[in-house]
Design a protein around this motif. Structure first.
Motif, short mmCIF file in Angstrom:
data_model
loop_
_atom_site.label_atom_id
_atom_site.label_comp_id
_atom_site.label_asym_id
_atom_site.label_seq_id
_atom_site.Cartn_x
_atom_site.Cartn_y
_atom_site.Cartn_z
N MET A 97 -30.73 21.25 -12.49
CA MET A 97 -30.88 19.81 -12.29
C MET A 97 -31.38 19.09 -13.55
N ALA A 98 -32.02 19.81 -14.45
CA ALA A 98 -32.49 19.20 -15.69
C ALA A 98 -31.32 18.69 -16.54
N ASP A 99 -30.16 19.27 -16.33
CA ASP A 99 -28.97 18.88 -17.09
C ASP A 99 -28.14 17.81 -16.38
N MET A 100 -28.64 17.29 -15.26
CA MET A 100 -27.86 16.34 -14.47
C MET A 100 -27.49 15.09 -15.25
N GLY A 101 -28.42 14.54 -16.03
CA GLY A 101 -28.15 13.32 -16.79
C GLY A 101 -27.01 13.50 -17.78
N LYS A 102 -27.00 14.66 -18.43
CA LYS A 102 -25.95 14.97 -19.40
C LYS A 102 -24.59 15.05 -18.70
N VAL A 103 -24.55 15.71 -17.55
CA VAL A 103 -23.30 15.87 -16.80
C VAL A 103 -22.85 14.53 -16.23
N MET A 104 -23.79 13.77 -15.67
CA MET A 104 -23.45 12.47 -15.08
C MET A 104 -22.89 11.52 -16.13
N GLY A 105 -23.48 11.52 -17.32
CA GLY A 105 -23.00 10.64 -18.39
C GLY A 105 -21.55 10.95 -18.74
N ALA A 106 -21.26 12.23 -18.88
CA ALA A 106 -19.90 12.65 -19.22
C ALA A 106 -18.93 12.36 -18.08
N MET A 107 -19.37 12.60 -16.87
CA MET A 107 -18.53 12.39 -15.69
C MET A 107 -18.20 10.91 -15.50
N MET A 108 -19.21 10.06 -15.59
CA MET A 108 -18.99 8.64 -15.35
C MET A 108 -18.12 8.02 -16.43
N GLN A 109 -18.24 8.53 -17.64
CA GLN A 109 -17.39 8.03 -18.73
C GLN A 109 -15.93 8.37 -18.44
N GLU A 110 -15.70 9.58 -17.94
CA GLU A 110 -14.34 10.03 -17.65
C GLU A 110 -13.77 9.40 -16.38
N LEU A 111 -14.61 9.21 -15.37
CA LEU A 111 -14.15 8.76 -14.06
C LEU A 111 -14.36 7.28 -13.80
N LYS A 112 -14.70 6.52 -14.82
CA LYS A 112 -14.94 5.08 -14.66
C LYS A 112 -13.71 4.42 -14.02
N GLY A 113 -13.92 3.79 -12.88
CA GLY A 113 -12.83 3.11 -12.19
C GLY A 113 -11.98 4.03 -11.33
N LYS A 114 -12.30 5.33 -11.34
CA LYS A 114 -11.51 6.29 -10.57
C LYS A 114 -12.29 6.90 -9.42
N ALA A 115 -13.62 6.81 -9.49
CA ALA A 115 -14.48 7.36 -8.45
C ALA A 115 -15.77 6.57 -8.39
N GLU A 116 -16.36 6.51 -7.21
CA GLU A 116 -17.62 5.80 -7.05
C GLU A 116 -18.76 6.64 -7.59
N GLY A 117 -19.71 5.98 -8.20
CA GLY A 117 -20.86 6.67 -8.79
C GLY A 117 -21.65 7.47 -7.78
N SER A 118 -21.77 6.96 -6.56
CA SER A 118 -22.53 7.68 -5.53
C SER A 118 -21.87 9.01 -5.17
N VAL A 119 -20.55 9.03 -5.14
CA VAL A 119 -19.82 10.26 -4.84
C VAL A 119 -19.99 11.25 -5.99
N VAL A 120 -19.86 10.76 -7.22
CA VAL A 120 -20.02 11.62 -8.39
C VAL A 120 -21.42 12.21 -8.42
N SER A 121 -22.43 11.38 -8.18
CA SER A 121 -23.82 11.83 -8.18
C SER A 121 -24.04 12.91 -7.13
#
Length: 151
Positions: free
Chosen positions: A119-143
């Motif tokens: 879980m300590a790496d969650m911010g790093k993964v979320m940043g990369a995921m949201m950049q890639e999935l912007k407009g394609k998935a909701e942030g709550s689902v990704v989180s």
């Protein structure tokens, strides 16, 4: 046709058809788009890209979902239904969202790429995921998916 142009054309058509419900939603979207356009201006004119328009639409959809939840908690099914109708109109302009399973596959891939382990790496993964999935998935689902995969 650009997404913003499509919304404006549909707004005109709703006026001609006297479709008050659709007109109300489209006017609200137009207002949000103009607000975003003004905030993007540096010098002179600014036009929104389709990606920026989708961001505005996703924000409007999220607001409607939150309102639906609150109205249902308060026992106001009439208002909840009105918000659901508005959400349906907004969703008609949004691209097809990725399913939770598709998001999960991408999350596993990103976690492997980044070498994330807990879980300590969650911010790093979320940043990369949201950049890639912007407009394609909701942030709550990704989180939610990232939390489950890192747990």
């Amino acid at each position: 046709m650009a997404l913003k142009d499509q919304i404006m054309a549909d707004l005109k058509q709703a006026m001609k058809n006297k479709d008050q419900d659709r007109l109300r939603v489209l006017r609200s979207l137009k207002s949000s788009l103009l607000e975003r356009e003004i905030s993007e201006r540096k010098e002179g004119e600014a036009t929104l890209s389709d990606e920026q328009v989708i961001e505005v639409l996703m924000k409007a959809a999220k607001q409607r979902k939150e309102s639906i939840e609150q109205f249902e908690k308060g026992g106001r099914d009439d208002l909840a239904q009105s918000e659901k109708d508005e959400l349906e109109i907004i969703n008609s302009y949004l691209p097809e969202m990725l399913s939770e399973e598709e998001v999960r596959d991408i999350a596993r891939e990103k976690i492997d790429q980044l070498g994330a382990e807990n879980m300590a790496d969650m911010g790093k993964v979320m940043g990369a995921m949201m950049q890639e999935l912007k407009g394609k998935a909701e942030g709550s689902v990704v989180s939610k998916v990232v939390k489950e995969e890192l747990s």
